[in-house]
Design a protein around this motif. Sequence first.
Motif, PDB file in Angstrom:
ATOM      1  N   ILE A 188       0.852  -1.175   0.000  1.00 34.60           N
ATOM      2  CA  ILE A 188       0.000   0.000   0.000  1.00 34.60           C
ATOM      3  C   ILE A 188       0.893   1.232   0.000  1.00 34.60           C
ATOM      4  O   ILE A 188       1.974   1.211   0.605  1.00 34.60           O
ATOM      5  CB  ILE A 188      -0.942  -0.004   1.227  1.00 34.60           C
ATOM      6  N   ILE A 217      -5.654   2.984  -1.265  1.00 34.09           N
ATOM      7  CA  ILE A 217      -6.320   2.022  -0.391  1.00 34.09           C
ATOM      8  C   ILE A 217      -7.502   1.345  -1.069  1.00 34.09           C
ATOM      9  O   ILE A 217      -7.765   0.163  -0.854  1.00 34.09           O
ATOM     10  CB  ILE A 217      -6.772   2.691   0.928  1.00 34.09           C
ATOM     11  N   VAL A 219      -6.285  -1.470  -3.339  1.00 30.72           N
ATOM     12  CA  VAL A 219      -5.707  -2.531  -2.506  1.00 30.72           C
ATOM     13  C   VAL A 219      -6.809  -3.363  -1.865  1.00 30.72           C
ATOM     14  O   VAL A 219      -6.730  -4.593  -1.826  1.00 30.72           O
ATOM     15  CB  VAL A 219      -4.777  -1.930  -1.433  1.00 30.72           C
TER      16      VAL A 219
END
Length: 398
Positions: free
Chosen positions: A212, A219, A222
């Motif tokens: 990340i 985010i 991810v």
Amino acid sequence: MFKIERAAFAVIMTLLVLALSVASPARAAGTSQIEASEITIGVVGPMSGDLAHMGRYVRDAVALAAEEWNEKGGILGRRIHLLLEDDRNDPAEAVTAAKRLVQAGVWGVIGHLTSAGSFPASAIYHAAGIPQITPSSTDPRLTEQGFMSLFRTCGRDDQQGRVAAEFVLESLRPRRVVILHDQTAYGRALAEAFKRRIVRAQRSLRVTSMAISSGGKDIGSVIEQIKTEEPDLVYFGGLFHEGGLLAKRLREQGIKATLVSGDGVFGMEFINVAGETAAAGTYLTFAPDPMLLPSAEAAIKRFHDRYGAIGPYTLYAYDAAGALFTAIARAKPKAASRSHLLRVSQHLHRMTYLGALGELRWDAKGDRLKPPYVIYQVKKGGSFQGWFEQVTDRTPKR
């Protein structure tokens, strides 16, 4: 927790080379700039900026220890005087602060808070023979430099990654694991140590690695990648801000995987970012709960009466100061010169210090002989800071 970024490592190594030549003329001549009636101890860390609250915990803990010693007559009949420096968690500022402490003729240093500061500054203290004890610099490379005057009261990043993996394998027993880090050197080292241990021990596990970005800007993407893996467990190597965002978004997206992380996430800042509901249930590695240590009761009470609740590294700084003061008292140096202060480091290597954290001993590198890591669960009403409950007493084997 506090480790050096890879991007900054080349800069820090340059500073290290320069630092080796900065021992002050007073040191080189074997003379002292200290007032005869005082023993001056340097206290250094981030006293401003994002980590100022952590720096203040260190400052206050050392001040408490010095006050207690001064009430009993100081060291060798001399009053302890603390000289505070702000390194702003910046390598260049750490070098500047270290130079000032050397020039001031300190007898020892408590700090720096982070490895980014400790690493370049350690060469300066080493050249001057000044004993340095850091309460919180966890980069394994720090004590691999071969500086006999360098010590830490905390553990190392490679140790806590191993502890987390053993707990996961023995207690949580997942089938699918996602391992990710925040692209800091600290986070990457934790993730790699965790991965090495679980892959070697349980080859049938399905393990997926991810990263990340710092700040968590990616985010969303991810989280989507994590969802496709359907993990039972997510291990995160990194700091509290990204860890908090991860916990928050995992729960918002209905991902029920258990979250496990390290000491960079430990603290109320993680809960503030994640939110109480999302943070609850997370497992973290950190040092044993001081609230469960009979040896820590008196120090915690005195600190609380004077400054309020203790922070994560308060007792590590308090014991660092106590060990340093004890070593100076036993070594009986006649001056703050290199040859005299090297005797203080020799005593630190040989002695066993009984402090708030219990028994502290160091190996030839300056690392703790018994590395201090256990497992906590984030739980409202926990014994530490009202949110963290120790659930194991596991520490790594040497």
